[in-house]
Scaffold this motif. Structure first.
Motif, short mmCIF file in Angstrom:
data_model
loop_
_atom_site.label_atom_id
_atom_site.label_comp_id
_atom_site.label_asym_id
_atom_site.label_seq_id
_atom_site.Cartn_x
_atom_site.Cartn_y
_atom_site.Cartn_z
N THR A 1 0.83 -1.19 0.00
CA THR A 1 0.00 0.00 0.00
C THR A 1 0.87 1.24 0.00
O THR A 1 2.10 1.17 0.11
CB THR A 1 -0.92 0.03 1.25
OG1 THR A 1 -0.08 0.06 2.42
CG2 THR A 1 -1.80 -1.21 1.29
N GLN A 2 0.25 2.40 -0.11
CA GLN A 2 1.00 3.65 -0.13
C GLN A 2 1.62 3.96 1.22
O GLN A 2 2.64 4.64 1.29
CB GLN A 2 0.09 4.80 -0.58
CG GLN A 2 -0.33 4.70 -2.03
CD GLN A 2 -0.97 5.97 -2.54
OE1 GLN A 2 -1.15 6.94 -1.80
NE2 GLN A 2 -1.32 5.99 -3.81
N ASP A 3 1.00 3.48 2.29
CA ASP A 3 1.50 3.72 3.64
C ASP A 3 2.17 2.47 4.20
O ASP A 3 1.87 1.35 3.77
CB ASP A 3 0.36 4.16 4.56
CG ASP A 3 -0.30 5.43 4.07
OD1 ASP A 3 0.43 6.38 3.73
OD2 ASP A 3 -1.55 5.47 4.01
N LEU A 4 3.04 2.65 5.15
CA LEU A 4 3.75 1.54 5.77
C LEU A 4 2.78 0.60 6.46
O LEU A 4 2.03 1.00 7.36
CB LEU A 4 4.78 2.06 6.77
CG LEU A 4 5.60 1.02 7.52
CD1 LEU A 4 6.38 0.13 6.57
CD2 LEU A 4 6.54 1.70 8.50
N ASP A 5 2.77 -0.64 6.03
CA ASP A 5 1.90 -1.67 6.62
C ASP A 5 2.57 -2.26 7.85
O ASP A 5 3.77 -2.50 7.86
CB ASP A 5 1.64 -2.76 5.58
CG ASP A 5 0.61 -3.78 6.06
OD1 ASP A 5 1.02 -4.68 6.82
OD2 ASP A 5 -0.56 -3.66 5.68
N ALA B 1 7.58 0.82 -4.57
CA ALA B 1 7.86 1.48 -3.30
C ALA B 1 9.33 1.32 -2.94
O ALA B 1 9.98 0.35 -3.31
CB ALA B 1 6.99 0.90 -2.20
N ARG B 2 9.83 2.31 -2.18
CA ARG B 2 11.20 2.25 -1.67
C ARG B 2 11.14 1.92 -0.18
O ARG B 2 10.37 2.50 0.57
CB ARG B 2 11.91 3.58 -1.88
CG ARG B 2 13.28 3.67 -1.19
CD ARG B 2 14.01 4.95 -1.51
NE ARG B 2 14.55 4.94 -2.87
CZ ARG B 2 14.04 5.63 -3.90
NH1 ARG B 2 12.99 6.41 -3.70
NH2 ARG B 2 14.58 5.55 -5.09
N VAL B 3 11.97 0.96 0.24
CA VAL B 3 12.08 0.58 1.64
C VAL B 3 13.47 0.98 2.13
O VAL B 3 14.48 0.58 1.54
CB VAL B 3 11.89 -0.94 1.83
CG1 VAL B 3 12.04 -1.31 3.30
CG2 VAL B 3 10.53 -1.37 1.30
N ALA C 1 7.68 4.99 -4.74
CA ALA C 1 8.86 5.40 -5.51
C ALA C 1 8.45 5.70 -6.95
O ALA C 1 8.22 4.79 -7.74
CB ALA C 1 9.92 4.32 -5.47
N GLY C 2 8.33 6.97 -7.27
CA GLY C 2 7.97 7.34 -8.63
C GLY C 2 6.51 7.10 -8.93
O GLY C 2 5.75 6.61 -8.11
N GLN C 3 6.12 7.48 -10.13
CA GLN C 3 4.74 7.31 -10.58
C GLN C 3 4.68 6.13 -11.54
O GLN C 3 4.78 6.27 -12.75
CB GLN C 3 4.24 8.59 -11.25
CG GLN C 3 4.23 9.79 -10.32
CD GLN C 3 3.75 11.06 -11.01
OE1 GLN C 3 3.62 11.11 -12.22
NE2 GLN C 3 3.49 12.09 -10.23
N GLY C 4 4.55 4.94 -10.96
CA GLY C 4 4.52 3.75 -11.79
C GLY C 4 3.33 3.71 -12.73
O GLY C 4 2.22 4.04 -12.32
N ASN C 5 3.57 3.36 -13.98
CA ASN C 5 2.47 3.23 -14.94
C ASN C 5 1.81 1.86 -14.84
O ASN C 5 0.61 1.74 -14.65
CB ASN C 5 2.98 3.47 -16.36
CG ASN C 5 3.30 4.92 -16.62
OD1 ASN C 5 2.76 5.81 -15.99
ND2 ASN C 5 4.19 5.16 -17.58
N MET C 6 2.64 0.81 -14.94
CA MET C 6 2.10 -0.54 -14.96
C MET C 6 1.96 -1.14 -13.57
O MET C 6 1.01 -1.88 -13.29
CB MET C 6 3.00 -1.45 -15.80
CG MET C 6 2.89 -1.26 -17.30
SD MET C 6 1.23 -1.56 -17.98
CE MET C 6 0.95 -3.25 -17.48
#
Length: 324
Positions: free
Chosen positions: A4-8, A42-44, A33-38
């Motif tokens: 998800t967009q927030d840390l689970d 996320a960056r950890v 991390a970035g605006q993924g198209n497909m």
């Protein structure tokens, strides 16, 4: 595991279960991390370093109303696996750190501070000959490696085929192009009702769907190129397949034209490739032309600053090339 967009709360345990972090390593930071198209990306950041998580879903991340084959992430993993024995291709690609097939999650090397080349479209970024040389070297190397047993990627090819060769040319497809730029819908109708063009598109589209000899990136355009702290990198090969080398180079040239890269550099790009490998020029121009049309009047829009007149000129030239 659904990223998800927030840390689970369960991410720490999940990463440990995959052996992507050690038992005394803590997740400190997590962000999209970035605006993924497909895919969702996320960056950890942990107490010992950082890495990227990339998850495929049964839809396109940017256009969630569009269904997409969830196994595309396996093709990306297989693509990296196929090219890693090659020193140049490996150097220009992120390293795979792990793969969770059941959750469709790929763990990749974090390339650090990086920016793609999409600012080419706005003119905020220029591309240098040295960068073109590196991008062409990548293609030349990719197109010459011998790969046995690479997945056909038929489902992703079918999705791409729909959005390259069919959807943009449907008279009624539910996408109002005037929401992109006023007057674009009327401009597009000339190509949506051009039946000679549609015949040419059907023929080229059928060729695209066949299996060829060369391993292709499949989506070789500015958003797939990163200028990173570790050098120029090529990412997002989930559309990879074995086909015509003309397709990859044609896509690259199309985006240079839409980004108004100088004619001298466009010609330099083509000539640099052709100096080391022969291509069917007519086929190359056809693939380049259909990429221009589908980007200008299809769903997969780009952050272009082109006037309506310039778009019309590009479309007219592309359509005439395809009908020759």
């Amino acid at each position: 595991m659904h990223l998800t967009q927030d840390l689970d709360a369960g991410l720490q345990d999940y990463l440990f279960s995959q052996k992507w972090i050690s038992d005394n390593e803590k997740v400190l930071y997590y962000q999209v991390a970035g605006q993924g198209n497909m895919n969702f990306v996320a960056r950890v950041v942990t107490s010992k370093g950082s890495f990227i998580l990339k998850q495929s879903r049964p839809y396109v991340e940017k256009y969630q109303q569009v269904a997409a084959p969830i196994e595309r992430i396996e093709v990306e993993r297989d693509f990296y696996k196929a090219i890693y024995p090659d020193a140049l291709l490996s150097k220009m690609s992120p390293k795979v750190l792990g793969f969770d097939v059941s959750n469709h999650i790929l763990a990749l090397e974090d390339l650090g501070k990086a920016a793609d080349f999409t600012n080419l479209y706005s003119g905020k970024r220029q591309i240098e000959k040295e960068e073109i040389d590196s991008l062409i070297d990548y293609l030349l190397e990719l197109h010459q490696i011998k790969v046995i047993g690479f997945p056909s990627n038929d489902k992703m090819k079918a999705l791409n085929h729909e959005h390259i060769f069919r959807y943009p040319f449907m008279e009624e497809n539910g996408f109002d192009l005037d929401s992109v730029q006023l007057g674009l819908q009327n401009l597009a109708m000339a190509y949506k009702t051009d039946y000679l063009l549609k015949e040419a598109l059907e023929k080229l589209g059928n060729r695209y769907l066949t299996t060829g000899e060369k391993l292709l990136h499949g989506d070789y355009y500015p958003a797939s190129w990163l200028n990173s702290e570790l050098g120029l990198k090529v990412i997002d090969p989930e559309f990879g397949f074995k086909g015509d080398a003309e397709f990859d180079l044609g896509v690259m040239l199309a985006h240079f034209k839409m980004a108004e890269v100088s004619d001298d550099l466009v010609n330099y790009t083509k000539e640099t490739y052709l100096a080391k490998s022969n291509l069917d020029i007519k086929l190359l121009n056809q693939y380049s032309s259909v990429e221009i049309l589908r980007r200008l009047i299809g769903l997969a829009q780009l952050p272009l600053t082109l006037s309506l007149e310039k778009k019309e000129n590009l479309c007219q030239e592309a359509a005439e090339t395809l009908k020759k």
